[in-house]
Design a protein around this motif. Sequence first.
Motif, PDB file in Angstrom:
ATOM      1  N   PHE A   1       0.825   7.009   4.021  1.00 41.69           N
ATOM      2  CA  PHE A   1       0.959   5.489   3.627  1.00 41.69           C
ATOM      3  C   PHE A   1       1.675   5.728   2.135  1.00 41.69           C
ATOM      4  O   PHE A   1       1.182   6.881   1.653  1.00 41.69           O
TER       5      PHE A   1
ATOM      6  N   ASN B   1       0.892   4.893  -0.983  1.00 44.49           N
ATOM      7  CA  ASN B   1      -0.500   4.604  -2.085  1.00 44.49           C
ATOM      8  C   ASN B   1      -0.949   6.244  -1.934  1.00 44.49           C
ATOM      9  O   ASN B   1      -1.576   7.036  -2.232  1.00 44.49           O
TER      10      ASN B   1
ATOM     11  N   SER C   1       6.288  -1.396  -6.062  1.00 46.70           N
ATOM     12  CA  SER C   1       6.071  -2.452  -5.452  1.00 46.70           C
ATOM     13  C   SER C   1       7.356  -1.902  -4.635  1.00 46.70           C
ATOM     14  O   SER C   1       7.442  -3.565  -4.539  1.00 46.70           O
ATOM     15  N   SER C   2       8.176  -1.444  -4.510  1.00 49.64           N
ATOM     16  CA  SER C   2       9.457  -1.507  -3.765  1.00 49.64           C
ATOM     17  C   SER C   2       8.810  -0.610  -2.271  1.00 49.64           C
ATOM     18  O   SER C   2      10.025  -0.920  -1.229  1.00 49.64           O
ATOM     19  N   LEU C   3       7.816  -0.459  -1.814  1.00 54.16           N
ATOM     20  CA  LEU C   3       7.040  -0.621  -1.208  1.00 54.16           C
ATOM     21  C   LEU C   3       6.291  -1.072  -0.660  1.00 54.16           C
ATOM     22  O   LEU C   3       5.269  -0.898  -0.447  1.00 54.16           O
ATOM     23  N   ASN C   4       6.306  -1.788   0.922  1.00 51.65           N
ATOM     24  CA  ASN C   4       5.494  -2.112   1.824  1.00 51.65           C
ATOM     25  C   ASN C   4       3.824  -0.997   1.569  1.00 51.65           C
ATOM     26  O   ASN C   4       3.914  -0.412   2.868  1.00 51.65           O
ATOM     27  N   PRO C   5       2.933  -1.864   0.853  1.00 49.09           N
ATOM     28  CA  PRO C   5       2.140  -1.073   0.372  1.00 49.09           C
ATOM     29  C   PRO C   5       1.081  -0.629   2.512  1.00 49.09           C
ATOM     30  O   PRO C   5       0.040   0.318   2.609  1.00 49.09           O
ATOM     31  N   ARG C   6       1.165  -1.623   3.293  1.00 48.13           N
ATOM     32  CA  ARG C   6       1.104  -1.654   4.964  1.00 48.13           C
ATOM     33  C   ARG C   6       0.989  -0.586   5.642  1.00 48.13           C
ATOM     34  O   ARG C   6       0.947  -0.288   6.984  1.00 48.13           O
ATOM     35  N   LYS C   7       3.125   0.098   5.251  1.00 47.77           N
ATOM     36  CA  LYS C   7       3.731   0.294   6.133  1.00 47.77           C
ATOM     37  C   LYS C   7       3.321   1.693   5.720  1.00 47.77           C
ATOM     38  O   LYS C   7       3.344   2.573   4.921  1.00 47.77           O
TER      39      LYS C   7
ATOM     40  N   ARG D   1      15.171   5.700   1.411  1.00 44.73           N
ATOM     41  CA  ARG D   1      15.626   4.221   2.348  1.00 44.73           C
ATOM     42  C   ARG D   1      16.528   3.334   2.595  1.00 44.73           C
ATOM     43  O   ARG D   1      17.573   3.028   3.148  1.00 44.73           O
TER      44      ARG D   1
ATOM     45  N   PHE E   1      15.375   0.677  -6.482  1.00 42.08           N
ATOM     46  CA  PHE E   1      14.614  -0.600  -7.447  1.00 42.08           C
ATOM     47  C   PHE E   1      13.806   0.114  -8.199  1.00 42.08           C
ATOM     48  O   PHE E   1      13.330   1.242  -8.576  1.00 42.08           O
ATOM     49  N   GLN E   2      13.308  -0.566  -9.484  1.00 40.25           N
ATOM     50  CA  GLN E   2      12.946   0.157 -10.877  1.00 40.25           C
ATOM     51  C   GLN E   2      11.208   0.655 -10.474  1.00 40.25           C
ATOM     52  O   GLN E   2      11.385   1.502 -10.846  1.00 40.25           O
ATOM     53  N   ASP E   3      10.564   0.041  -9.845  1.00 40.69           N
ATOM     54  CA  ASP E   3       9.070   0.766  -9.822  1.00 40.69           C
ATOM     55  C   ASP E   3       8.709   0.508  -7.878  1.00 40.69           C
ATOM     56  O   ASP E   3       9.022  -0.001  -7.476  1.00 40.69           O
TER      57      ASP E   3
ATOM     58  N   PRO F   1      19.902  -0.641  -2.478  1.00 45.99           N
ATOM     59  CA  PRO F   1      19.082  -0.752  -3.068  1.00 45.99           C
ATOM     60  C   PRO F   1      18.656  -0.123  -3.818  1.00 45.99           C
ATOM     61  O   PRO F   1      17.784   0.774  -2.842  1.00 45.99           O
TER      62      PRO F   1
END
Lengths: 299, 330
Positions: free
Chosen positions: B155, B157, B107-113, B171, B102-104, B100
């Motif tokens: 990261f 962000n 929110s589709s990437l884990n902020p911790r990684k 990914r 995704f749209q956003d 997939p």
Amino acid sequence: MAAITVPVAEDIIGPTPGQRLRKRILGHRGVMIGSVILGIIILMAVLAPLIAPYDPYEQTLTNRLVPPVWADAGSWTHPLGTDGLGRDYLSRLMYGAQISLFIGFATALISGVIGTIMGVAAGYFGGRVDLVVTFLITCRLSMPVILVSLAVVALVGSSLTVVVTVLGVLLWDRYAVVMRSATMQVRSLDYVAAASAAGCSTWRILVSEILPNVMNPLIVVATLEVAHAVLLEAALSFLGLGVQPPLPSWGLMISEGKDYLLFDAWLITIPGICLFALLLAINLLGDGVRDVTAPENRS
Amino acid sequence: MSPTTTSATPPVLETRDLHCTFQVRQGMFKPKKPLHAVNGISLKVHKGEVLGLVGESGCGKSTFARILLGLQKATAGDVRIDGHATTDFTRKQISRRIQPIFQDPYSSLNPRKTIGTIITLPLSVHGVGDPSSWRGTVEKMMDLCGLPKRVYDSFPNQLSGGQRQRVAIARALVMRPEVVICDEPTSALDVSVQSQILNLLQDLRAELGLTYVLISHNLAVVEHMATSVAVMYLGRIVEQTDTDTLFRAPKHPYTEALLASVLTPEPGKGVPDAQLGATFPNPINPPPGCTFHTRCPKVMDVCRQIAPREITIDGSTVECHLHDRQLNAA
């Protein structure tokens, strides 16, 4: 002029994540104050056998109720004075730190493991699991902690292990509630769907996608619970059902000092101030750790 | 590129009469009611095609995408990859072939990684090759998606929305899937970045031989990218045909209305009136007969009672009584 080299994009490498984290920690006043106070208390507890001037259990009845050094009759032989049985108060305070800290962290750990597992399971799987967990949380919330632990301690007999176990098994409710809602929030985000679509197992999703992202509230709750457990232990000891004398826990010291409240108030003030400082430090640290590790502050 | 030329080989992705029904609780003591989010979708996507899927919010597009990805179980019907039903596959096996976007990207990437870890994840889940080669593979894919190597340790962000979407694309593609489900891949991005991402998707398709299912409610995007288009309304495909035909000569009144609703850059023209009048019907209580009849400007008596059947005319399929010659002859 030709010697001027323009840095290529590849060369501009920012500080590593570790360096950035260190910088943020050093720049956060709450973390610094909290960790310094907590550090002092932990050092005091760990090094107690080495630095305590006297044996905390040794009674010298001729030397009862020596006032601390800042009082008129005080002296440096007993910097914080002695208690009603002539035991050196500073030494007792140091050994007492061991017990209070142990109870606080052990309880927070036990209840944290129970509560996190329940909360994350409820939030992630939903449906029946959620129903069961919510029911258990409601049951737990309907039991007053002090009363239940008093009853258990009265039945089983009081000892350090009993106090830690009872508190650990009773204090998981906040973890479960917070973890449940945090997990529900994270579960619906696209990166969980992406991990799922990448073929990750449920276990892997829970461990590497969900848990790291519910860490912030977990840390905050954990610090609150450490403080909560220390306080509850103090209350139980004060009621005579926590740690048993002659073990020197801070709650027990306050309890033992209450008979001397009117004339030798330092017996209560000193452990009381220590307890206050410990709780303040833990809460400052918890808030600070949340601030420092939150992804939104990373840039 | 037209669907007919490749029909000899089995379609790379196919759905057969796919249904997905949710049981929705209306209130504490009321019985649950079924909600047909996907109500009998049969589609074929051939290798190299881009299928555009358009429809209003709430028509079931995203549920359909989730079923294709194996994230949601279909209540009836099946999804087939290269002719094999995915019900025989585990989620892990599906994931090697379908990925997939995704749209956003927020929110589709884990902020911790870190970016590197995020793109490496599919490789490590599937244990492709040996771990020392992963970094090379990931960096090659990042390069292909227009990401500089230095963001490997960043990261999410620290990146812009466009860069994040590039990470999400990298990914999705690092496992070299056959089909990529793009669920509104550009609608959360700035307009200036949208075209970059779309062009990137086009280039990658040519380079890696990908097949896309492009879900969007931006008709311009669909016209630009898709080779064929399916129009979805209340869980059903109401019209499916190749892109040119759909935009030149729409058949279903709903498609006509959708095309009419596109804003023009011309000032003074005002907001176009799609003549759809009433709002989107509640999918829990879909209208009887043709589900579109409450809003259809060309509604006939028969539409209120009988659901239209699928009709094939000139290579396109339509579900509308207007085009049903048998019915009109009778």
